[in-house]
Design an enzyme around this catalytic site. Structure first.
Site, PDB file in Angstrom:
ATOM      1  N   SER A  68       0.822  -1.214   0.000  1.00 29.16           N
ATOM      2  CA  SER A  68       0.000   0.000   0.000  1.00 29.16           C
ATOM      3  C   SER A  68       0.854   1.260   0.000  1.00 29.16           C
ATOM      4  O   SER A  68       1.998   1.262   0.461  1.00 29.16           O
ATOM      5  CB  SER A  68      -0.915   0.031   1.230  1.00 29.16           C
ATOM      6  OG  SER A  68      -1.791  -1.065   1.233  1.00 29.16           O
TER       7      SER A  68
HETATM    8  N1  SAH Z   1      -1.091  -4.228   4.000  1.00 27.74           N
HETATM    9  C1  SAH Z   1      -0.469  -4.734   2.806  1.00 27.74           C
HETATM   10  C2  SAH Z   1      -1.367  -4.518   1.618  1.00 27.74           C
HETATM   11  C3  SAH Z   1      -1.388  -5.696   0.753  1.00 27.74           C
HETATM   12  S1  SAH Z   1      -2.584  -5.645  -0.534  1.00 27.74           S
HETATM   13  C4  SAH Z   1       0.888  -4.097   2.579  1.00 27.74           C
HETATM   14  O1  SAH Z   1       1.108  -2.998   3.093  1.00 27.74           O
HETATM   15  O2  SAH Z   1       1.716  -4.685   1.889  1.00 27.74           O
HETATM   16  C5  SAH Z   1      -3.924  -6.542   0.188  1.00 27.74           C
HETATM   17  C6  SAH Z   1      -3.644  -7.974   0.565  1.00 27.74           C
HETATM   18  O3  SAH Z   1      -4.886  -8.547   0.965  1.00 27.74           O
HETATM   19  C7  SAH Z   1      -3.122  -8.857  -0.580  1.00 27.74           C
HETATM   20  O4  SAH Z   1      -1.911  -9.434  -0.205  1.00 27.74           O
HETATM   21  C8  SAH Z   1      -4.228  -9.901  -0.752  1.00 27.74           C
HETATM   22  O5  SAH Z   1      -3.747 -11.172  -1.110  1.00 27.74           O
HETATM   23  C9  SAH Z   1      -4.874  -9.914   0.622  1.00 27.74           C
HETATM   24  N2  SAH Z   1      -6.242 -10.421   0.672  1.00 27.74           N
HETATM   25  C10 SAH Z   1      -7.264 -10.212  -0.212  1.00 27.74           C
HETATM   26  N3  SAH Z   1      -8.376 -10.867   0.197  1.00 27.74           N
HETATM   27  C11 SAH Z   1      -8.064 -11.489   1.364  1.00 27.74           C
HETATM   28  C12 SAH Z   1      -8.779 -12.341   2.266  1.00 27.74           C
HETATM   29  N4  SAH Z   1     -10.056 -12.684   2.045  1.00 27.74           N
HETATM   30  N5  SAH Z   1      -8.142 -12.798   3.345  1.00 27.74           N
HETATM   31  C13 SAH Z   1      -6.841 -12.486   3.594  1.00 27.74           C
HETATM   32  N6  SAH Z   1      -6.104 -11.713   2.776  1.00 27.74           N
HETATM   33  C14 SAH Z   1      -6.703 -11.207   1.668  1.00 27.74           C
END
Ligand code: SAH
Length: 217
Positions: A68
């Protein structure tokens, strides 16, 4: 390899500039700004983007996901009003950057990710640099009933609606922060669980996240 794990004065200087930038964009919580100034974001990036680590932008990570934008991480962290010792459930570990920010703010963090490869890389990196959340490979729509209730819940992927099971796993007076919308754009939403179990919603601006999807892969 060792060299890649370094956090130099140059990195610290770039982080300070990033903090100034997100302050200008409206972030005021000193606990948030302090955490952003401490977490070495360059160590969470794919090597091809490492030189852009202190730009206020989202970047690709493994499994077609993104780390993010720092402003977005700061915005969500500010809405959560983290207090030392808060028990926080994070959905979407991704790179683990947001996880590290929450830990740096004094929270106890339980983090779920649906991509095995991302769980494994975050699980390797974070403890090496001093961050110890509890990692879970699973579907965030289910939450973690065994560890509930939580003071705060943070979803870092775009959700179609408020997941019911997560409200059940929130303490009375607890806060849930999530982007709600379709896979193009979402509205940042702060949800508070009231003492009769109902919820109160406040909406903020438009953000763009990867979608929250069911099941694990
Ligand atoms: N906070 C993270 C953002 C990652 S993007 C950072 O700063 O790097 C969002 C993440 O949510 C992705 O890795 C995706 O695989 C995960 N995601 C999406 N749906 C999900 C679910 N149902 N349960 C767990 N993770 C999920």
């Amino acid at each position: 390899m060792l060299e890649l794990m370094e956090d130099t004065f140059l990195h610290k200087g770039l982080r300070q500039k990033l903090v100034e930038e997100i302050k200008k964009k409206g972030i005021t919580d000193t606990n948030v700004l302090n955490a952003i100034s401490k977490v070495p974001r360059h160590l969470f990036m794919d090597s091809s983007f490492i030189h852009f680590a202190y730009k206020d932008k989202a970047f690709p990570i493994a499994a077609n996901q993104t780390i993010s934008q720092p402003y977005t991480v700061a915005f969500q962290s500010e809405l959560l009003k983290i207090k030392k010792g808060d028990k926080v459930l994070e959905i979407g570990t991704g790179s683990g950057y947001q996880t590290a920010v929450l830990l740096e703010m004094g929270a106890q963090v339980f983090t779920i990710e649906r991509h095995k490869t991302l769980v494994m890389s975050a699980q390797t990196l974070l403890p090496k640099i001093g961050y110890r959340p509890k990692f879970f490979y699973g579907d965030g729509f289910e939450g973690l009933p065994t560890y509930a209730p939580f003071d705060k819940i943070l979803i870092t992927a775009g959700a179609p609606e408020i997941p019911k099971k997560l409200i059940e796993q929130l303490k009375i007076g607890g806060l849930l922060v999530l982007p709600i919308g379709n896979d193009q754009e979402q509205t940042m939403t702060l949800v508070e669980k009231k003492d009769n179990g109902s919820v109160e919603k406040v909406e903020f601006g438009t953000f763009i996240f990867v979608p929250m999807l069911k099941g694990k892969v």
